[in-house]
Write a protein that holds these residues in place. Structure first.
Motif, PDB file in Angstrom:
ATOM      1  N   LYS A  28     -26.196 -36.388 -68.155  1.00 18.57           N
ATOM      2  CA  LYS A  28     -24.782 -35.677 -68.813  1.00 18.57           C
ATOM      3  C   LYS A  28     -25.059 -34.172 -68.858  1.00 18.57           C
ATOM      4  N   VAL A  29     -25.654 -33.442 -69.383  1.00 23.36           N
ATOM      5  CA  VAL A  29     -25.920 -31.960 -70.452  1.00 23.36           C
ATOM      6  C   VAL A  29     -25.721 -31.075 -69.289  1.00 23.36           C
ATOM      7  N   MET A  30     -26.273 -31.612 -67.547  1.00 23.93           N
ATOM      8  CA  MET A  30     -26.092 -30.481 -66.626  1.00 23.93           C
ATOM      9  C   MET A  30     -24.948 -30.820 -66.416  1.00 23.93           C
ATOM     10  N   GLN A  31     -24.023 -31.831 -66.270  1.00 26.76           N
ATOM     11  CA  GLN A  31     -22.145 -31.913 -65.774  1.00 26.76           C
ATOM     12  C   GLN A  31     -21.411 -30.775 -67.489  1.00 26.76           C
ATOM     13  N   LEU A  32     -22.279 -31.062 -68.328  1.00 25.95           N
ATOM     14  CA  LEU A  32     -21.240 -30.285 -69.388  1.00 25.95           C
ATOM     15  C   LEU A  32     -21.605 -29.138 -68.972  1.00 25.95           C
ATOM     16  N   LEU A  33     -22.614 -28.289 -68.887  1.00 23.21           N
ATOM     17  CA  LEU A  33     -23.482 -26.746 -69.012  1.00 23.21           C
ATOM     18  C   LEU A  33     -22.467 -26.913 -67.751  1.00 23.21           C
ATOM     19  N   ARG A  34     -21.899 -27.582 -65.956  1.00 22.71           N
ATOM     20  CA  ARG A  34     -21.549 -26.845 -65.531  1.00 22.71           C
ATOM     21  C   ARG A  34     -19.709 -26.687 -65.590  1.00 22.71           C
ATOM     22  N   LEU A  35     -18.881 -27.460 -66.657  1.00 22.00           N
ATOM     23  CA  LEU A  35     -17.836 -26.914 -66.933  1.00 22.00           C
ATOM     24  C   LEU A  35     -17.742 -26.385 -68.209  1.00 22.00           C
ATOM     25  N   LEU A  36     -18.711 -25.785 -68.748  1.00 18.64           N
ATOM     26  CA  LEU A  36     -18.604 -24.858 -70.160  1.00 18.64           C
ATOM     27  C   LEU A  36     -19.140 -23.642 -70.158  1.00 18.64           C
ATOM     28  N   SER A  37     -20.054 -23.361 -68.326  1.00 16.85           N
ATOM     29  CA  SER A  37     -20.942 -22.292 -68.758  1.00 16.85           C
ATOM     30  C   SER A  37     -20.502 -21.105 -68.093  1.00 16.85           C
ATOM     31  N   THR A  38     -18.982 -20.939 -67.034  1.00 17.30           N
ATOM     32  CA  THR A  38     -18.377 -20.062 -67.092  1.00 17.30           C
ATOM     33  C   THR A  38     -16.574 -19.910 -67.670  1.00 17.30           C
ATOM     34  N   LYS A  39     -16.559 -21.077 -68.731  1.00 18.99           N
ATOM     35  CA  LYS A  39     -15.264 -21.009 -69.250  1.00 18.99           C
ATOM     36  C   LYS A  39     -14.977 -19.627 -70.319  1.00 18.99           C
ATOM     37  N   ALA A  40     -17.005 -19.077 -70.784  1.00 21.15           N
ATOM     38  CA  ALA A  40     -16.469 -17.957 -71.756  1.00 21.15           C
ATOM     39  C   ALA A  40     -16.039 -16.682 -71.262  1.00 21.15           C
ATOM     40  N   ASP A  41     -16.819 -16.730 -69.453  1.00 26.85           N
ATOM     41  CA  ASP A  41     -15.877 -15.940 -68.614  1.00 26.85           C
ATOM     42  C   ASP A  41     -14.443 -15.182 -68.909  1.00 26.85           C
ATOM     43  N   VAL A  42     -13.949 -17.112 -68.870  1.00 34.50           N
ATOM     44  CA  VAL A  42     -12.259 -16.761 -68.992  1.00 34.50           C
ATOM     45  C   VAL A  42     -12.026 -17.016 -70.280  1.00 34.50           C
ATOM     46  N   VAL A  43     -11.939 -17.333 -71.553  1.00 35.96           N
ATOM     47  CA  VAL A  43     -12.146 -16.991 -72.449  1.00 35.96           C
ATOM     48  C   VAL A  43     -11.361 -15.299 -72.609  1.00 35.96           C
ATOM     49  N   LYS A  44     -12.591 -14.534 -72.250  1.00 36.78           N
ATOM     50  CA  LYS A  44     -13.062 -13.122 -72.406  1.00 36.78           C
ATOM     51  C   LYS A  44     -11.702 -12.389 -71.416  1.00 36.78           C
ATOM     52  N   GLY A  45     -11.366 -12.847 -70.222  1.00 36.29           N
ATOM     53  CA  GLY A  45     -10.440 -11.936 -69.686  1.00 36.29           C
ATOM     54  C   GLY A  45      -9.305 -12.434 -70.083  1.00 36.29           C
ATOM     55  N   LEU A  46      -8.905 -14.096 -71.350  1.00 35.66           N
ATOM     56  CA  LEU A  46      -7.642 -13.270 -71.681  1.00 35.66           C
ATOM     57  C   LEU A  46      -7.967 -12.759 -72.471  1.00 35.66           C
ATOM     58  N   MET A  47      -8.451 -12.447 -73.459  1.00 39.51           N
ATOM     59  CA  MET A  47      -8.595 -11.732 -74.252  1.00 39.51           C
ATOM     60  C   MET A  47      -8.778 -10.304 -74.210  1.00 39.51           C
ATOM     61  N   LYS A  48      -9.042 -10.237 -72.591  1.00 38.51           N
ATOM     62  CA  LYS A  48      -8.671  -8.714 -72.111  1.00 38.51           C
ATOM     63  C   LYS A  48      -7.637  -8.654 -71.906  1.00 38.51           C
ATOM     64  N   ARG A  49      -6.731  -9.630 -70.833  1.00 35.81           N
ATOM     65  CA  ARG A  49      -5.708  -9.775 -70.563  1.00 35.81           C
ATOM     66  C   ARG A  49      -4.548  -9.283 -71.869  1.00 35.81           C
ATOM     67  N   PHE A  50      -5.073  -9.700 -73.911  1.00 33.54           N
ATOM     68  CA  PHE A  50      -3.372  -9.497 -75.050  1.00 33.54           C
ATOM     69  C   PHE A  50      -4.630  -8.547 -75.183  1.00 33.54           C
ATOM     70  N   GLU A  51      -5.452  -7.620 -75.239  1.00 28.02           N
ATOM     71  CA  GLU A  51      -5.379  -6.497 -75.525  1.00 28.02           C
ATOM     72  C   GLU A  51      -5.048  -5.738 -74.996  1.00 28.02           C
ATOM     73  N   VAL A  52      -4.754  -5.273 -73.339  1.00 31.82           N
ATOM     74  CA  VAL A  52      -4.710  -4.787 -72.521  1.00 31.82           C
ATOM     75  C   VAL A  52      -2.913  -4.994 -72.671  1.00 31.82           C
ATOM     76  N   ALA A  53      -2.238  -6.279 -73.083  1.00 34.99           N
ATOM     77  CA  ALA A  53      -0.860  -6.465 -73.102  1.00 34.99           C
ATOM     78  C   ALA A  53      -0.446  -5.377 -74.887  1.00 34.99           C
ATOM     79  N   ASN A  54      -1.473  -5.593 -75.778  1.00 32.93           N
ATOM     80  CA  ASN A  54      -1.157  -5.010 -76.985  1.00 32.93           C
ATOM     81  C   ASN A  54      -1.309  -3.091 -76.929  1.00 32.93           C
ATOM     82  N   GLU A  55      -2.463  -2.580 -75.904  1.00 33.83           N
ATOM     83  CA  GLU A  55      -2.058  -1.638 -75.665  1.00 33.83           C
ATOM     84  C   GLU A  55      -0.850  -0.601 -75.045  1.00 33.83           C
ATOM     85  N   MET A  56      -0.538  -1.606 -74.250  1.00 33.82           N
ATOM     86  CA  MET A  56       0.978  -1.558 -73.690  1.00 33.82           C
ATOM     87  C   MET A  56       1.327  -1.316 -74.526  1.00 33.82           C
ATOM     88  N   GLY A  57       1.756  -2.548 -75.549  1.00 34.48           N
ATOM     89  CA  GLY A  57       2.855  -2.483 -76.360  1.00 34.48           C
ATOM     90  C   GLY A  57       2.317  -1.294 -78.108  1.00 34.48           C
TER      91      GLY A  57
END
Length: 236
Positions: free
Chosen positions: A70-99
């Motif tokens: 169960k631990v390995m399954q959750l690690l597989r699901l969550l380990s890459t999600k921080a990078d996904v959220v970081k990419g969304l944050m960068k997208r909002f920052e770029v949109a804010n700068e463009m604004g």
């Protein structure tokens, strides 16, 4: 998410970006009960792995393996999600700068609208930062649980190895005692077997029991000497 929108509709402006954040936050929060359950199971395994008696250890290896799965399954699901959220944050920052750049070149009535959009992007970026911290914390906790389970697994196997060694030592001790006993008894059996064969033995032609008692005495002395030597050699 709809419930949160109904509760907060008077305090926030619901935009597609905010709905996106709310969905991600709800998905992230859904992992919390699973991680809490794993934490309780890990604590239980860590406390019991060295305390259970041999008769109670039959399912410990299964519990450790199931929990690590169960631990390995959750690690597989969550380990890459921080990078996904970081990419969304960068997208909002770029949109804010463009604004900001667009707002600097556009005046009039559209300026307050652009400022409001920039504020919403900034708030959603902050919310996503909290989600990222939450995901990173969960991944760190799961890595910690995996370390504890690996240690418990090693301790369990070490305990099993010690018990097998102790059992083997007891078996070897019993076999050694039987070997000493056989070493003393087999020569006696050989000598007594000669009396049942068609061979000459001492005192065969005499009617008294002198030779019989002498042979019994020799057997007894041989047994005493043999067991004394074995006792002195720590074989019995």
């Amino acid at each position: 998410v709809r419930k949160r929108i109904r509760q907060l509709k008077d305090f926030i402006t619901v935009t597609p970006d905010w709905i996106n954040y709310a969905l991600i936050d709800d998905i992230t929060d859904s992992f919390a009960p699973l991680i809490q359950q794993i934490e309780l199971e890990v604590d239980s395994i860590d406390d019991l792995v060295l305390l259970l008696r041999e008769s109670e250890q039959s399912d410990m290896l299964r519990r450790i393996g199931h929990c690590r799965k169960k631990v390995m399954q959750l690690l597989r699901l969550l380990s890459t999600k921080a990078d996904v959220v970081k990419g969304l944050m960068k997208r909002f920052e770029v949109a804010n700068e463009m604004g900001l750049e667009a707002g600097a070149g556009v005046g009039g009535s559209s300026a307050p609208i652009n400022a409001h959009k920039r504020a919403m992007h900034h708030n959603v970026a902050l919310y996503l930062g909290d989600i990222q911290d939450h995901i990173v914390t969960m991944v760190q906790n799961l890595n910690h649980y995996e370390t504890i389970l690996a240690r418990s697994h090693s301790n369990y196997l070490a305990q099993i190895s010690i018990e097998l060694t102790q059992t083997s030592s007891v078996t070897n001790d019993v076999v050694g005692r039987l070997t000493v006993f056989a070493t003393v008894i087999v020569p006696m059996n050989l000598v007594t077997g000669l009396f049942g064969m068609n061979v000459k033995v001492p005192g065969r032609d005499q009617d008294d029991l002198v030779w019989f008692f002498w042979i019994l005495g020799v057997f007894a002395m041989f047994a005493v000497v043999g067991f004394a030597i074995a006792k002195r050699s720590a074989l019995v």
